[in-house]
Design an enzyme around this catalytic site. Structure first.
Site, PDB file in Angstrom:
ATOM      1  N   ASP A 124     -72.384 -63.480  12.977  1.00 19.98           N
ATOM      2  CA  ASP A 124     -71.757 -62.994  14.204  1.00 19.98           C
ATOM      3  C   ASP A 124     -70.935 -64.100  14.851  1.00 19.98           C
ATOM      4  O   ASP A 124     -71.396 -65.245  14.983  1.00 19.98           O
ATOM      5  CB  ASP A 124     -72.833 -62.506  15.180  1.00 19.98           C
ATOM      6  CG  ASP A 124     -72.242 -61.775  16.361  1.00 19.98           C
ATOM      7  OD1 ASP A 124     -71.957 -60.577  16.223  1.00 19.98           O
ATOM      8  OD2 ASP A 124     -72.067 -62.406  17.419  1.00 19.98           O
ATOM      9  N   ASN A 132     -61.041 -63.518  23.095  1.00 23.93           N
ATOM     10  CA  ASN A 132     -60.100 -62.475  23.501  1.00 23.93           C
ATOM     11  C   ASN A 132     -59.542 -62.737  24.893  1.00 23.93           C
ATOM     12  O   ASN A 132     -58.346 -62.550  25.147  1.00 23.93           O
ATOM     13  CB  ASN A 132     -60.784 -61.107  23.464  1.00 23.93           C
ATOM     14  CG  ASN A 132     -60.928 -60.559  22.056  1.00 23.93           C
ATOM     15  OD1 ASN A 132     -60.126 -60.859  21.180  1.00 23.93           O
ATOM     16  ND2 ASN A 132     -61.956 -59.752  21.835  1.00 23.93           N
ATOM     17  N   GLU A 167     -67.595 -57.877  15.758  1.00 26.94           N
ATOM     18  CA  GLU A 167     -67.387 -59.248  15.276  1.00 26.94           C
ATOM     19  C   GLU A 167     -68.553 -59.699  14.415  1.00 26.94           C
ATOM     20  O   GLU A 167     -68.863 -60.877  14.331  1.00 26.94           O
ATOM     21  CB  GLU A 167     -67.194 -60.216  16.451  1.00 26.94           C
ATOM     22  CG  GLU A 167     -68.335 -60.298  17.426  1.00 26.94           C
ATOM     23  CD  GLU A 167     -68.247 -59.296  18.576  1.00 26.94           C
ATOM     24  OE1 GLU A 167     -69.018 -59.464  19.527  1.00 26.94           O
ATOM     25  OE2 GLU A 167     -67.419 -58.368  18.522  1.00 26.94           O
TER      26      GLU A 167
END
Length: 250
Positions: A124, A132, A167
């Site tokens: 992960d 972001n 993700e």
């Protein structure tokens, strides 16, 4: 150069045209042979020429057209299958295809006890929301691509990787013991740390947390995921950017 004899390769088309044309010529000659004893020598030669050349003139183009269309259909089918099983962003397997392949490997391992050990990783991206927020969603997509490619580069042929969440990536390592799986997981973690992100500046260090489950035999996908996900949670809560493994108890 290795020739592609699959349904999508040109060699199969060429071989099909040649074999099909020879078959048609053979059938034509066989039918005509029942009248050979009634023919003059000139008529016999003419019949041989016609029954050899006519199938070549008629059958070869038709066979070529038919087999070319079949090849195009095979390519289209392969592309559709690839699209259906691949994550469009990272080009690794999507969640459904990944689970299906892992399940298949686990069932095969059950039938071959000598090769039933392996490991399951859940990887992960750390602090992905901040990536972001800081760089934008397009750069976030680039980060996922870099992570996916780094994972693929670190694996052997036969290992399986898929995107199983936003993700989050899953990796299946068949025939891999705990120590070797730890080495692979650490290599993935370190290489992601060293990746150039963003590619034009390299101003940010990517990192991942890895949870792993090593197993011996009679393993189940859901159990492997549960154990690996629990280890991932421990890695996250323990500071991230680390690998934590646990052996699945049969």
């Amino acid at each position: 150069m290795k020739l592609d004899y699959s349904a999508t390769g040109w060699p199969r088309v060429v071989i099909g045209v040649i074999a099909g044309t020879m078959f048609c010529s053979g059938v034509a000659l066989f039918v005509a042979s029942f009248r050979f004893d009634q023919m003059s020598e000139a008529r016999f030669r003419y019949s041989i020429m016609v029954n050899t050349l006519l199938p070549m003139v008629l059958a070869a183009p038709l066979l070529f057209l038919l087999l070319t269309k079949m090849r195009q259909l095979a390519i289209a089918h392969r592309e559709i299958s690839l699209i259906a099983s691949t994550d469009s962003l990272t080009t690794v397997l999507n969640r459904g295809a990944f689970k299906m392949l892992v399940d298949t490997c686990l069932k095969q391992a059950t039938r071959h006890p000598a090769h039933d050990d392996g490991a399951f990783l859940v990887i992960d991206a750390d602090h992905f929301k901040s990536i972001n927020d800081q760089f934008g969603h397009q750069k976030g997509d680039v980060a996922l691509k870099i992570i996916a490619q780094t994972i693929q580069d670190a694996l052997r042929q036969g290992d399986i990787v898929g995107r199983i969440g936003g993700e989050e990536f899953g990796v299946f390592l068949p025939g891999t013991g705990l120590e070797q799986a730890l080495v692979v997981a650490e290599r993935i973690r370190l290489q992601i740390n060293e990746a150039d992100f963003p590619p034009d500046t390299g101003s940010h260090t990517l990192s991942v947390s890895v949870g792993g489950a090593a197993f011996g035999r009679n393993a189940d996908y859901d159990d492997l995921f549960r154990v690996a996900d629990r280890c991932l949670y421990s890695a996250k809560s323990g500071g991230r950017n680390q690998v934590i493994f646990e052996r699945l108890v049969a």
